[in-house]
Design a protein around this motif. Structure first.
Motif, PDB file in Angstrom:
ATOM      1  N   LEU A 130       0.841  -1.213   0.000  1.00 31.72           N
ATOM      2  CA  LEU A 130       0.000   0.000   0.000  1.00 31.72           C
ATOM      3  C   LEU A 130       0.872   1.258   0.000  1.00 31.72           C
ATOM      4  O   LEU A 130       0.615   2.221  -0.728  1.00 31.72           O
ATOM      5  CB  LEU A 130      -0.933  -0.003   1.216  1.00 31.72           C
ATOM      6  N   THR A 131       1.912   1.244   0.819  1.00 39.45           N
ATOM      7  CA  THR A 131       2.800   2.421   0.902  1.00 39.45           C
ATOM      8  C   THR A 131       3.495   2.646  -0.438  1.00 39.45           C
ATOM      9  O   THR A 131       3.585   3.779  -0.926  1.00 39.45           O
ATOM     10  CB  THR A 131       3.844   2.220   2.024  1.00 39.45           C
ATOM     11  N   HIS A 132       3.953   1.551  -1.033  1.00 42.51           N
ATOM     12  CA  HIS A 132       4.645   1.665  -2.317  1.00 42.51           C
ATOM     13  C   HIS A 132       3.718   2.242  -3.388  1.00 42.51           C
ATOM     14  O   HIS A 132       4.099   3.137  -4.157  1.00 42.51           O
ATOM     15  CB  HIS A 132       5.159   0.291  -2.748  1.00 42.51           C
ATOM     16  N   ILE A 133       2.489   1.765  -3.429  1.00 40.52           N
ATOM     17  CA  ILE A 133       1.545   2.244  -4.453  1.00 40.52           C
ATOM     18  C   ILE A 133       1.233   3.731  -4.219  1.00 40.52           C
ATOM     19  O   ILE A 133       1.197   4.532  -5.157  1.00 40.52           O
ATOM     20  CB  ILE A 133       0.251   1.389  -4.444  1.00 40.52           C
ATOM     21  N   LEU A 134       1.042   4.112  -2.968  1.00 38.86           N
ATOM     22  CA  LEU A 134       0.777   5.536  -2.680  1.00 38.86           C
ATOM     23  C   LEU A 134       1.977   6.402  -3.047  1.00 38.86           C
ATOM     24  O   LEU A 134       1.835   7.498  -3.590  1.00 38.86           O
ATOM     25  CB  LEU A 134       0.447   5.723  -1.192  1.00 38.86           C
ATOM     26  N   GLN A 135       3.153   5.877  -2.765  1.00 41.33           N
ATOM     27  CA  GLN A 135       4.372   6.646  -3.053  1.00 41.33           C
ATOM     28  C   GLN A 135       4.548   6.862  -4.561  1.00 41.33           C
ATOM     29  O   GLN A 135       4.927   7.944  -4.997  1.00 41.33           O
ATOM     30  CB  GLN A 135       5.568   5.895  -2.490  1.00 41.33           C
ATOM     31  N   THR A 136       4.251   5.838  -5.348  1.00 41.43           N
ATOM     32  CA  THR A 136       4.485   5.968  -6.793  1.00 41.43           C
ATOM     33  C   THR A 136       3.355   6.717  -7.496  1.00 41.43           C
ATOM     34  O   THR A 136       3.596   7.390  -8.493  1.00 41.43           O
ATOM     35  CB  THR A 136       4.666   4.586  -7.470  1.00 41.43           C
ATOM     36  N   THR A 137       2.127   6.603  -6.979  1.00 41.65           N
ATOM     37  CA  THR A 137       1.010   7.258  -7.694  1.00 41.65           C
ATOM     38  C   THR A 137       0.722   8.657  -7.180  1.00 41.65           C
ATOM     39  O   THR A 137       0.149   9.468  -7.906  1.00 41.65           O
ATOM     40  CB  THR A 137      -0.282   6.414  -7.586  1.00 41.65           C
ATOM     41  N   ARG A 138       1.054   8.941  -5.926  1.00 44.18           N
ATOM     42  CA  ARG A 138       0.797  10.236  -5.289  1.00 44.18           C
ATOM     43  C   ARG A 138      -0.571  10.786  -5.688  1.00 44.18           C
ATOM     44  O   ARG A 138      -0.692  11.857  -6.294  1.00 44.18           O
ATOM     45  CB  ARG A 138       1.916  11.231  -5.629  1.00 44.18           C
ATOM     46  N   PRO A 139      -1.639  10.063  -5.332  1.00 43.96           N
ATOM     47  CA  PRO A 139      -2.969  10.434  -5.831  1.00 43.96           C
ATOM     48  C   PRO A 139      -3.536  11.697  -5.184  1.00 43.96           C
ATOM     49  O   PRO A 139      -3.205  12.031  -4.044  1.00 43.96           O
ATOM     50  CB  PRO A 139      -3.820   9.216  -5.440  1.00 43.96           C
ATOM     51  N   ASP A 140      -4.389  12.370  -5.934  1.00 48.13           N
ATOM     52  CA  ASP A 140      -5.137  13.497  -5.363  1.00 48.13           C
ATOM     53  C   ASP A 140      -6.223  12.972  -4.423  1.00 48.13           C
ATOM     54  O   ASP A 140      -6.561  13.613  -3.437  1.00 48.13           O
ATOM     55  CB  ASP A 140      -5.808  14.308  -6.485  1.00 48.13           C
ATOM     56  N   GLU A 141      -6.789  11.813  -4.798  1.00 51.22           N
ATOM     57  CA  GLU A 141      -7.896  11.270  -4.011  1.00 51.22           C
ATOM     58  C   GLU A 141      -7.701   9.764  -3.824  1.00 51.22           C
ATOM     59  O   GLU A 141      -7.348   9.066  -4.780  1.00 51.22           O
ATOM     60  CB  GLU A 141      -9.237  11.518  -4.735  1.00 51.22           C
ATOM     61  N   VAL A 142      -7.930   9.295  -2.599  1.00 53.25           N
ATOM     62  CA  VAL A 142      -7.893   7.852  -2.316  1.00 53.25           C
ATOM     63  C   VAL A 142      -9.295   7.422  -1.888  1.00 53.25           C
ATOM     64  O   VAL A 142      -9.891   8.038  -1.000  1.00 53.25           O
ATOM     65  CB  VAL A 142      -6.911   7.521  -1.169  1.00 53.25           C
ATOM     66  N   TYR A 143      -9.819   6.396  -2.542  1.00 56.03           N
ATOM     67  CA  TYR A 143     -11.121   5.833  -2.164  1.00 56.03           C
ATOM     68  C   TYR A 143     -10.867   4.455  -1.580  1.00 56.03           C
ATOM     69  O   TYR A 143     -10.497   3.530  -2.314  1.00 56.03           O
ATOM     70  CB  TYR A 143     -12.029   5.737  -3.394  1.00 56.03           C
TER      71      TYR A 143
END
Ligand code: NDP
Ligand code: GDR
Length: 375
Positions: A97-110
């Motif tokens: 999860l951390t890796h995906i957030l780090q690489t995508t840096r999303p404006d919104e997380v659902y």
């Protein structure tokens, strides 16, 4: 595949220049959806792609394909190619999860991923807590730790929080009384979302959604179980539908309407929690009758308790009660009051109960006919 990306796009990270290239010069917003392969994930992904978002989804590894609900999106509608990316991850695994957030840096997380079946949560309480409660914490903690201070967070909270209801109808201020390991896990997720908003200033919201259904609903939830079985009974490929508590009452809406509200909640100036519901309540028995009527099956219920049956016009038993589907603790009645969402978000449900039942029944009849013709 070292990054866990499972779509055709090679690099999961969408940086500003990539975003501009994708959108032909305009900066597009990026959303990350956990639970993208589920009912709501599929509707939300389609909705956000339609709004021009780049959509990233977290998908867990399974031994068989689990993307049936989103395959049409992966194929890419014109203009949507390369705006839809899947990543392998799991709510029980912080590192993914951390890796995906780090690489995508999303404006919104659902955060829609969950072990979402209430009855199953009694059989798998620890796993349910891990994915549904700790999973939400893992995402929020990663947002905080990575310093993603522009990222907005939506938590899929639930009317199951009200459980043994303390007030009718239920609204944002109604006290919670969870009645299953699922609901208790979701209670933690609800409060950790509030806590990270208050403690760290994260834009984080709870949508307290009442039951919402669709032709994409999982086959073991009661509405889909009913429409699927009655369609087969109509075609003569199934004899009987066995159900649990026919008296349970729910406030059933359409998933397509509800995902729009998830998005609306994250577009406000300040983060808040909202109840989303239709304000109409029906029993499981009412749902059976409505679906049967759609299929022109004349059903009459007789008897009580475990002896209650539904007979067709020839007197054949087509619905019966099976105690295997009773729950150790039941939520008997839920009815929502979405006044706050109507007033602050301008949100109202579009689909009536009758339209919902008709759409699900038509879809399952078509599927049963396809299965039949395959032999
Ligand atoms: P579904 O059961 O259809 O979808 C759940 C999704 O979560 C699936 O994509 C599933 O993957 C994924 N998932 C489950 N466990 C994990 C895990 N450990 N790691 C990663 N992904 C996982 O649920 P819905 O779409 O109906 O609901 C979406 C969310 O909203 C859920 O959190 C649910 O609890 C909540 N909710 C639903 C309501 C409803 O009436 N539908 C009402 C209120 C809240 P896979 O496809 O591989 O199984
Ligand atoms: P629910 O949905 O528990 O409300 O959780 P479900 O459709 O499973 O049950 C609704 C009611 O129907 C009764 N029931 C049966 N349920 C199932 N599944 N199968 C049966 O045969 C049956 N017979 C009667 C149940 O006892 C219950 O009272 C759903 C999930 O989507 C959650 O993730 C979500 O949080 C809530 O809705 C809001």
């Amino acid at each position: 595949l070292a990054t866990g990306v499972v779509s055709r796009q090679r690099d999961a990270s969408v940086r500003t220049d990539d975003r501009q290239a994708i959108s032909g010069g305009h900066s597009v917003k990026t959303a990350l959806i956990t639970g993208i392969t589920g009912q709501d994930g599929a509707y939300l992904a389609e909705f956000l792609l339609g709004k021009g978002y780049a959509v990233h989804g977290v998908k867990r590894r399974t031994s068989l394909f689990n993307t049936a609900r989103i395959d049409h999106l992966l194929e890419g509608a014109p203009g949507q190619e390369d705006r839809f990316v899947l990543h392998h991850g799991d709510m029980t695994d912080s590192s993914s999860l951390t890796h995906i957030l780090q690489t995508t840096r999303p404006d919104e997380v659902y955060n829609l991923a969950a072990q979402s079946h209430v009855a199953v949560s009694f059989e798998e309480p620890e796993y349910t807590a891990n994915s549904d409660a700790m999973g939400a914490l893992r995402l929020l903690e990663a947002i905080r730790f990575l310093g993603l201070d522009k990222t907005r967070f939506y938590q899929a909270s639930t009317s199951e929080l009200y459980g043994l209801v303390q007030e009718t109808p239920q609204r944002e201020t109604t006290p919670f009384y969870p009645r299953s390991p699922y609901a208790v896990a979701k209670l933690y997720a609800y409060w950790i979302t509030v806590n990270y908003r208050e403690a760290y200033g994260i834009y984080a919201c709870n949508g307290i959604l009442f039951n919402h259904e669709s032709p994409l609903r999982g086959e073991t939830f009661v509405t889909r179980k009913i429409t699927r079985a009655l369609a087969r009974i109509k075609l003569g490929t199934q004899d009987e539908l066995k159900l649990g508590n026919l008296d349970a009452k729910r406030d059933w809406g359409h998933a397509r309407d509800y995902v729009e509200m998830m998005w609306l909640m994250l577009q406000q100036d300040t983060p808040e929690d909202f109840v989303i519901a239709t304000g109409q309540q029906y029993s499981v028995r009412d749902f059976v009758k409505a679906a049967a009527a759609e299929l022109d099956i004349d059903i009459t219920f007789e008897g009580e308790g475990l002896d209650e049956v539904g007979r067709d016009r020839d007197g054949r038993v087509i619905v019966s009660v099976d105690p295997r589907y009773f729950r150790p603790a039941e939520v008997e009645t839920l009815l929502g009051d979405a006044t706050k969402a109507r007033e602050k978000l301008g949100w109202t449900p579009r689909t009536s109960f009758a339209e919902l039942v008709a759409e699900m029944t038509r879809s399952d009849l078509a599927e049963a006919r396809r299965d039949n013709s395959r032999g």
